[in-house]
Scaffold this motif. Structure first.
Motif, PDB file in Angstrom:
ATOM      1  N   VAL A 130     -21.869  78.154  30.252  1.00 53.13           N
ATOM      2  CA  VAL A 130     -20.476  78.407  31.440  1.00 53.13           C
ATOM      3  C   VAL A 130     -21.315  77.030  32.976  1.00 53.13           C
ATOM      4  N   VAL A 131     -19.982  76.367  32.640  1.00 50.53           N
ATOM      5  CA  VAL A 131     -19.706  75.146  34.059  1.00 50.53           C
ATOM      6  C   VAL A 131     -19.524  75.774  34.923  1.00 50.53           C
ATOM      7  N   HIS A 132     -20.806  75.105  36.239  1.00 49.92           N
ATOM      8  CA  HIS A 132     -20.092  75.686  37.378  1.00 49.92           C
ATOM      9  C   HIS A 132     -20.086  73.780  38.302  1.00 49.92           C
ATOM     10  N   GLY A 133     -18.851  73.712  38.886  1.00 52.33           N
ATOM     11  CA  GLY A 133     -18.586  72.493  39.359  1.00 52.33           C
ATOM     12  C   GLY A 133     -18.185  73.034  40.693  1.00 52.33           C
ATOM     13  N   LYS A 134     -19.274  72.367  41.870  1.00 52.53           N
ATOM     14  CA  LYS A 134     -19.189  72.684  43.327  1.00 52.53           C
ATOM     15  C   LYS A 134     -18.149  71.052  44.296  1.00 52.53           C
ATOM     16  N   THR A 135     -17.748  71.300  45.042  1.00 56.62           N
ATOM     17  CA  THR A 135     -17.523  70.578  46.623  1.00 56.62           C
ATOM     18  C   THR A 135     -17.966  70.740  47.503  1.00 56.62           C
ATOM     19  N   LEU A 136     -18.358  70.032  48.720  1.00 56.85           N
ATOM     20  CA  LEU A 136     -18.646  70.780  49.601  1.00 56.85           C
ATOM     21  C   LEU A 136     -17.710  69.628  50.728  1.00 56.85           C
ATOM     22  N   LEU A 137     -16.672  68.892  50.286  1.00 50.93           N
ATOM     23  CA  LEU A 137     -16.217  68.080  50.977  1.00 50.93           C
ATOM     24  C   LEU A 137     -14.812  68.634  51.456  1.00 50.93           C
ATOM     25  N   ALA A 138     -14.504  70.230  51.134  1.00 52.69           N
ATOM     26  CA  ALA A 138     -12.975  70.494  51.812  1.00 52.69           C
ATOM     27  C   ALA A 138     -12.727  69.406  53.094  1.00 52.69           C
ATOM     28  N   ARG A 139     -11.579  69.600  53.889  1.00 57.66           N
ATOM     29  CA  ARG A 139     -10.615  69.644  54.889  1.00 57.66           C
ATOM     30  C   ARG A 139      -9.562  70.459  55.381  1.00 57.66           C
ATOM     31  N   ILE A 160       0.185  86.300  61.424  1.00 54.81           N
ATOM     32  CA  ILE A 160       0.836  85.770  60.984  1.00 54.81           C
ATOM     33  C   ILE A 160      -0.692  84.190  61.255  1.00 54.81           C
ATOM     34  N   HIS A 161      -1.219  84.013  59.964  1.00 56.44           N
ATOM     35  CA  HIS A 161      -2.089  82.634  60.248  1.00 56.44           C
ATOM     36  C   HIS A 161      -1.331  82.007  58.557  1.00 56.44           C
ATOM     37  N   LYS A 162      -1.369  80.123  58.638  1.00 57.07           N
ATOM     38  CA  LYS A 162      -1.040  79.803  57.939  1.00 57.07           C
ATOM     39  C   LYS A 162      -2.194  78.506  57.912  1.00 57.07           C
ATOM     40  N   PHE A 163      -2.904  78.333  56.810  1.00 61.13           N
ATOM     41  CA  PHE A 163      -3.813  77.140  56.493  1.00 61.13           C
ATOM     42  C   PHE A 163      -3.939  76.144  55.846  1.00 61.13           C
ATOM     43  N   LEU A 164      -3.877  74.999  55.369  1.00 61.78           N
ATOM     44  CA  LEU A 164      -3.706  74.351  54.617  1.00 61.78           C
ATOM     45  C   LEU A 164      -5.162  73.352  54.248  1.00 61.78           C
ATOM     46  N   VAL A 165      -5.552  73.434  53.011  1.00 61.15           N
ATOM     47  CA  VAL A 165      -6.847  72.866  52.615  1.00 61.15           C
ATOM     48  C   VAL A 165      -7.231  71.950  51.263  1.00 61.15           C
ATOM     49  N   ALA A 166      -7.356  70.998  51.752  1.00 59.59           N
ATOM     50  CA  ALA A 166      -7.709  69.479  50.804  1.00 59.59           C
ATOM     51  C   ALA A 166      -8.324  68.849  50.652  1.00 59.59           C
ATOM     52  N   VAL A 167      -8.878  69.031  49.305  1.00 56.44           N
ATOM     53  CA  VAL A 167      -9.680  68.183  48.621  1.00 56.44           C
ATOM     54  C   VAL A 167      -9.960  67.338  47.707  1.00 56.44           C
ATOM     55  N   GLN A 208     -12.073  64.886  35.164  1.00 51.71           N
ATOM     56  CA  GLN A 208     -10.830  64.245  36.070  1.00 51.71           C
ATOM     57  C   GLN A 208     -10.036  63.472  35.185  1.00 51.71           C
ATOM     58  N   GLU A 209     -10.641  63.360  33.780  1.00 51.08           N
ATOM     59  CA  GLU A 209      -9.390  62.674  33.227  1.00 51.08           C
ATOM     60  C   GLU A 209      -8.305  63.929  32.803  1.00 51.08           C
ATOM     61  N   VAL A 210      -9.246  64.687  32.442  1.00 56.94           N
ATOM     62  CA  VAL A 210      -7.825  65.915  31.811  1.00 56.94           C
ATOM     63  C   VAL A 210      -6.872  66.564  33.195  1.00 56.94           C
ATOM     64  N   THR A 211      -7.780  66.190  34.536  1.00 55.65           N
ATOM     65  CA  THR A 211      -6.724  66.857  35.349  1.00 55.65           C
ATOM     66  C   THR A 211      -5.757  66.057  35.731  1.00 55.65           C
ATOM     67  N   ARG A 212      -5.692  64.773  35.137  1.00 53.04           N
ATOM     68  CA  ARG A 212      -5.065  64.020  35.862  1.00 53.04           C
ATOM     69  C   ARG A 212      -5.257  63.232  37.016  1.00 53.04           C
ATOM     70  N   ALA A 213      -6.621  63.492  37.233  1.00 51.91           N
ATOM     71  CA  ALA A 213      -6.858  62.428  38.949  1.00 51.91           C
ATOM     72  C   ALA A 213      -6.546  61.216  38.512  1.00 51.91           C
ATOM     73  N   GLY A 214      -6.377  60.510  38.176  1.00 46.60           N
ATOM     74  CA  GLY A 214      -6.396  59.425  38.590  1.00 46.60           C
ATOM     75  C   GLY A 214      -4.486  59.484  39.349  1.00 46.60           C
ATOM     76  N   LEU A 215      -3.276  59.911  38.037  1.00 48.63           N
ATOM     77  CA  LEU A 215      -2.602  59.871  39.256  1.00 48.63           C
ATOM     78  C   LEU A 215      -2.039  61.119  40.292  1.00 48.63           C
ATOM     79  N   ASN A 216      -3.293  62.379  40.570  1.00 51.58           N
ATOM     80  CA  ASN A 216      -3.570  63.326  41.234  1.00 51.58           C
ATOM     81  C   ASN A 216      -4.328  63.462  41.569  1.00 51.58           C
ATOM     82  N   PRO A 217      -5.279  63.120  42.690  1.00 50.01           N
ATOM     83  CA  PRO A 217      -6.009  62.595  42.979  1.00 50.01           C
ATOM     84  C   PRO A 217      -6.836  63.606  43.960  1.00 50.01           C
ATOM     85  N   LEU A 218      -5.855  64.234  44.505  1.00 47.73           N
ATOM     86  CA  LEU A 218      -5.700  65.426  45.889  1.00 47.73           C
ATOM     87  C   LEU A 218      -5.534  66.485  45.159  1.00 47.73           C
TER      88      LEU A 218
END
Length: 194
Positions: A43-52, A62-69, A86-96
């Motif tokens: 099992v693999v866990h990938g983590k980020t602390l850099l979301a905005r 009503i509450h509306k939120f936008l989160v980007a990472v 990153q390769e299989v998720t096409r991060a080069g073309l869709n980095p966000l």
């Protein structure tokens, strides 16, 4: 990245059905976002602390939120595995990764409580919707909010071919756990504010 978030938030403002009377502005202060990928051998866990993120609360509850990472900000502890992800998720073309969340009719500011959110994720060049995702309010003290939840993301939702190890692919289900701390102020979002 800040300018991109401000621009996206501005596009959210004129959505029909939402009052122009903004009750509050929210800013994501701290977060931990973790995905879990399961392979027959490990099992693999990938983590980020850099979301905005930013959000708006309206007077009708009503509450509306936008989160980007950025995709490349996720760390699984293995640099080669992260590059392959990153390769299989096409991060080069869709980095966000962009996540739009709408929570309807929050009656009061109490904790603990459970909320239902409609979540739309744009990832790997595709969009997927997840209705009624359960979010847990762990703490809500005045202008501070601590919220957690899990989005039941699948690779198929984004047309991502499951990566393989020894000819065995990872499971389609890749749940994403959210742990977020938000702060509220009474100021409205201003275009171009840094």
């Amino acid at each position: 990245m800040k300018k991109l978030l401000a621009l996206i938030i501005l596009f959210l403002l004129p959505i029909p059905g939402f009052s122009g009377d903004v009750k509050g502005y929210w800013k994501l202060e701290k977060s931990e976002i973790t995905y879990t990928a399961t392979h027959p051998f490990h099992v693999v866990h990938g983590k980020t602390l850099l979301a905005r993120g930013e959000g708006l609360s309206y007077s009708d509850g009503i509450h509306k939120f936008l989160v980007a990472v950025q995709v490349k900000s996720f760390d699984s502890g293995d640099h080669n595995r992260d590059l392959h992800m990153q390769e299989v998720t096409r991060a080069g073309l869709n980095p966000l990764i962009q996540v739009n969340v709408e929570i309807a009719k929050v009656a009061d500011q109490k904790a603990p409580q459970q909320l239902a959110a409609d979540v739309e994720i744009e990832f790997a060049g595709k969009k997927a919707s997840y209705p009624k995702v359960k979010l847990n309010v762990l703490e809500w003290k005045g202008a501070q909010l601590h919220i957690t939840g899990t989005v039941p993301l699948t690779l198929k939702d984004f047309e991502v071919t499951p990566p393989s190890l020894l000819a065995l692919p990872v499971h389609n289900e890749v749940p994403v756990k959210l742990d977020m701390w938000w702060s509220r102020s009474n100021s409205k979002i201003k275009a171009g504010k840094k």
